[in-house]
Design an enzyme around this catalytic site. Structure first.
Site, PDB file in Angstrom:
ATOM      1  CB  CYS A  96      -0.949   0.011   1.196  1.00 28.92           C
ATOM      2  SG  CYS A  96      -2.094  -1.374   1.170  1.00 28.92           S
ATOM      3  CG  HIS A 234      -3.119   3.626   1.529  1.00 28.56           C
ATOM      4  ND1 HIS A 234      -3.585   3.112   0.345  1.00 28.56           N
ATOM      5  CD2 HIS A 234      -3.225   2.634   2.449  1.00 28.56           C
ATOM      6  CE1 HIS A 234      -3.953   1.853   0.537  1.00 28.56           C
ATOM      7  NE2 HIS A 234      -3.752   1.542   1.800  1.00 28.56           N
ATOM      8  CG  ASN A 264      -6.479  -0.724   0.902  1.00 30.76           C
ATOM      9  OD1 ASN A 264      -5.732  -0.361  -0.008  1.00 30.76           O
ATOM     10  ND2 ASN A 264      -6.042  -1.111   2.081  1.00 30.76           N
TER      11      ASN A 264
HETATM   12  N1  ACO Z   1     -18.772  -8.262   8.180  1.00 31.83           N
HETATM   13  C1  ACO Z   1     -19.366  -8.477   9.371  1.00 31.83           C
HETATM   14  N2  ACO Z   1     -18.685  -8.732  10.497  1.00 31.83           N
HETATM   15  C2  ACO Z   1     -17.351  -8.781  10.430  1.00 31.83           C
HETATM   16  C3  ACO Z   1     -16.663  -8.579   9.211  1.00 31.83           C
HETATM   17  C4  ACO Z   1     -17.434  -8.317   8.061  1.00 31.83           C
HETATM   18  N3  ACO Z   1     -16.892  -8.089   6.854  1.00 31.83           N
HETATM   19  N4  ACO Z   1     -15.348  -8.681   9.435  1.00 31.83           N
HETATM   20  C5  ACO Z   1     -15.192  -8.938  10.749  1.00 31.83           C
HETATM   21  N5  ACO Z   1     -16.404  -9.011  11.346  1.00 31.83           N
HETATM   22  C6  ACO Z   1     -16.696  -9.254  12.743  1.00 31.83           C
HETATM   23  C7  ACO Z   1     -15.593 -10.007  13.438  1.00 31.83           C
HETATM   24  O1  ACO Z   1     -15.727 -11.398  13.235  1.00 31.83           O
HETATM   25  C8  ACO Z   1     -15.805  -9.608  14.879  1.00 31.83           C
HETATM   26  O2  ACO Z   1     -16.849 -10.377  15.398  1.00 31.83           O
HETATM   27  P1  ACO Z   1     -16.804 -10.897  16.929  1.00 31.83           P
HETATM   28  O3  ACO Z   1     -16.780  -9.647  17.762  1.00 31.83           O
HETATM   29  O4  ACO Z   1     -18.069 -11.677  17.045  1.00 31.83           O
HETATM   30  O5  ACO Z   1     -15.555 -11.709  17.054  1.00 31.83           O
HETATM   31  C9  ACO Z   1     -16.305  -8.167  14.787  1.00 31.83           C
HETATM   32  O6  ACO Z   1     -16.766  -8.015  13.428  1.00 31.83           O
HETATM   33  C10 ACO Z   1     -15.234  -7.139  15.080  1.00 31.83           C
HETATM   34  O7  ACO Z   1     -14.049  -7.467  14.369  1.00 31.83           O
HETATM   35  P2  ACO Z   1     -12.751  -6.582  14.472  1.00 31.83           P
HETATM   36  O8  ACO Z   1     -11.707  -7.167  13.580  1.00 31.83           O
HETATM   37  O9  ACO Z   1     -12.384  -6.352  15.913  1.00 31.83           O
HETATM   38  O10 ACO Z   1     -13.301  -5.212  13.863  1.00 31.83           O
HETATM   39  P3  ACO Z   1     -12.611  -3.812  13.744  1.00 31.83           P
HETATM   40  O11 ACO Z   1     -13.493  -2.790  14.309  1.00 31.83           O
HETATM   41  O12 ACO Z   1     -11.180  -3.848  14.197  1.00 31.83           O
HETATM   42  O13 ACO Z   1     -12.625  -3.595  12.179  1.00 31.83           O
HETATM   43  C11 ACO Z   1     -11.128  -3.717  10.308  1.00 31.83           C
HETATM   44  C12 ACO Z   1     -11.930  -4.489  11.337  1.00 31.83           C
HETATM   45  C13 ACO Z   1     -12.101  -2.922   9.449  1.00 31.83           C
HETATM   46  C14 ACO Z   1     -10.368  -4.708   9.445  1.00 31.83           C
HETATM   47  C15 ACO Z   1     -10.165  -2.753  11.024  1.00 31.83           C
HETATM   48  O14 ACO Z   1      -9.439  -3.424  11.993  1.00 31.83           O
HETATM   49  C16 ACO Z   1      -9.211  -2.095  10.081  1.00 31.83           C
HETATM   50  O15 ACO Z   1      -9.597  -1.306   9.250  1.00 31.83           O
HETATM   51  N6  ACO Z   1      -7.909  -2.372  10.218  1.00 31.83           N
HETATM   52  C17 ACO Z   1      -6.931  -1.831   9.337  1.00 31.83           C
HETATM   53  C18 ACO Z   1      -6.736  -2.805   8.266  1.00 31.83           C
HETATM   54  C19 ACO Z   1      -6.449  -2.192   6.955  1.00 31.83           C
HETATM   55  O16 ACO Z   1      -6.879  -1.117   6.607  1.00 31.83           O
HETATM   56  N7  ACO Z   1      -5.730  -2.953   6.179  1.00 31.83           N
HETATM   57  C20 ACO Z   1      -5.475  -2.579   4.845  1.00 31.83           C
HETATM   58  C21 ACO Z   1      -4.065  -2.759   4.495  1.00 31.83           C
HETATM   59  S1  ACO Z   1      -2.999  -1.827   5.507  1.00 31.83           S
HETATM   60  C22 ACO Z   1      -3.315  -0.338   5.159  1.00 31.83           C
HETATM   61  O17 ACO Z   1      -3.677  -0.083   4.043  1.00 31.83           O
HETATM   62  C23 ACO Z   1      -3.126   0.700   6.175  1.00 31.83           C
END
Ligand code: ACO
EC number: 2.3.1.180
Length: 307
Positions: A96, A234, A264
């Site tokens: 990224c 980004h 993304n």
């Molecule tokens: N739909 C529904 N529910 C979901 C989904 C989905 N697509 N994905 C996860 N869940 C559920 C999980 O299973 C979890 O359930 P549980 O509480 O019963 O166990 C709940 O939602 C919460 O999951 P978390 O992973 O804790 O959710 P969070 O609020 O952290 O959001 C996310 C997840 C969006 C991935 C976030 O952590 C994030 O944006 N992280 C950065 C990742 C990123 O942007 N990566 C891209 C590459 S790196 C970069 O570009 C910077």
């Protein structure tokens, strides 16, 4: 592909995706499209916008984590498609942050006289490396490409307020490589593999690292936060963008956000967002624009640019 369409394939919902990420839709490359074809289309658009001919390009740096083939570099396919063979062409792999890395490398090559006019491209077909059954990753990414034309400094475009890259800083922390990676590759599994990510950890690192590198560039360039006209980040997650801007005291009105429509797109997201904000009239010639990105590795970086 809208969130609703995605929810037909995997256990998710428009509400969850929108609330947690700000993403409403993503583009998915068609069966005849590849990273090279998307990159070539972006290159043509950038050349037309800059009003320069492909034959004058003697450097192509293409940032991608989804090359057409393990080798040769996708940049060489783009070079051939543009009909400007003979100059330098290679890929940069910083996921990224790839566009920020590519921009700095091209800028350095131009400043040392290795080339005169460069195409810097960010292009990805992440849809090909997603596990479409893993809702924690497949909802986050999209396909796309963006490109810019850079020229070596000359008597005509020199001076204090001349367009160009004023300051860039890049970083990597290999100790975090297993928080965001692809579980395949030629030297390990001999398969292409799929994206794997520990999302919440990535989120925390992203905000801390991005705020730090932005502070570094602001300080090294000797500008005030208020002097920055636009931030083109980004586009990973609207919450990362909001949290980073808040940490630095940058008004949310100055942050270009396209994650809602592109999701993304990894190395393509910064040039895609730059294009959107130029075309809708927000970013104009003379503006001071901060680009920033963070991705797998981890890698991260920022560049301050005079448009
Ligand atoms: N739909 C529904 N529910 C979901 C989904 C989905 N697509 N994905 C996860 N869940 C559920 C999980 O299973 C979890 O359930 P549980 O509480 O019963 O166990 C709940 O939602 C919460 O999951 P978390 O992973 O804790 O959710 P969070 O609020 O952290 O959001 C996310 C997840 C969006 C991935 C976030 O952590 C994030 O944006 N992280 C950065 C990742 C990123 O942007 N990566 C891209 C590459 S790196 C970069 O570009 C910077």
């Amino acid at each position: 592909m809208t969130n609703a369409e995605l929810a037909e394939r995997v256990d998710t919902s428009d509400e969850w995706i929108t609330a947690r990420t700000g993403i409403r839709q993503r583009h998915v490359a068609g069966p005849d499209e590849t990273t090279a074809t998307l990159a070539t289309a972006a290159a043509h658009a950038a050349l037309a916008d800059a009003g320069v001919d492909a034959s004058s390009i003697d450097l192509i740096v293409l940032a991608t984590a989804t090359p057409d083939n393990t080798f040769p570099a996708t940049a060489t396919k783009v070079q051939d498609a543009l009909g400007c063979n003979g100059g330098i062409a290679f890929d940069v792999a910083a996921v990224c942050s790839g566009f920020l890395y590519a921009l700095s490398v091209a800028d350095s090559l131009l400043k040392t006289g290795m080339a005169k006019r460069a195409l810097v491209i960010g292009a990805e077909t992440f849809s090909r490396i997603l596990d479409w059954e893993d809702r924690t990753t497949c909802v986050l990414f999209g396909d796309g490409a963006g490109a810019v034309v850079l020229e070596a400094p000359s008597a005509e475009n020199a001076g204090k307020d001349a367009p160009g890259i004023l300051c860039s800083r890049l970083h990597a922390d290999g100790a975090q490589h297993d928080l965001l990676y692809v579980d395949g590759g030629p030297s390990t599994t001999q398969t292409v593999g799929h994206v794997r990510m520990r999302g919440p950890e990535v989120f925390r690192h992203a905000v801390v690292n991005l705020a730090a590198v932005l502070r570094e560039v602001i300080e090294d360039a000797g500008v005030s936060v208020d002097a920055i006209d636009w931030v083109v980040p980004h586009q990973a997650n609207a919450r990362i963008l909001d949290a980073t801007a808040k940490k630095l005291g940058i008004s949310p009105d100055k942050v270009v956000i396209t994650v809602d429509r592109h999701a993304n797109t990894s190395a393509a997201s910064v040039p895609l967002a730059l294009d959107v904000a130029r075309k809708d009239g927000r970013i104009k010639a003379g503006d001071l624009v901060m680009l920033e990105a963070m991705g797998g590795g981890f890698t991260w970086g920022a560049s301050l640019i005079r448009m």
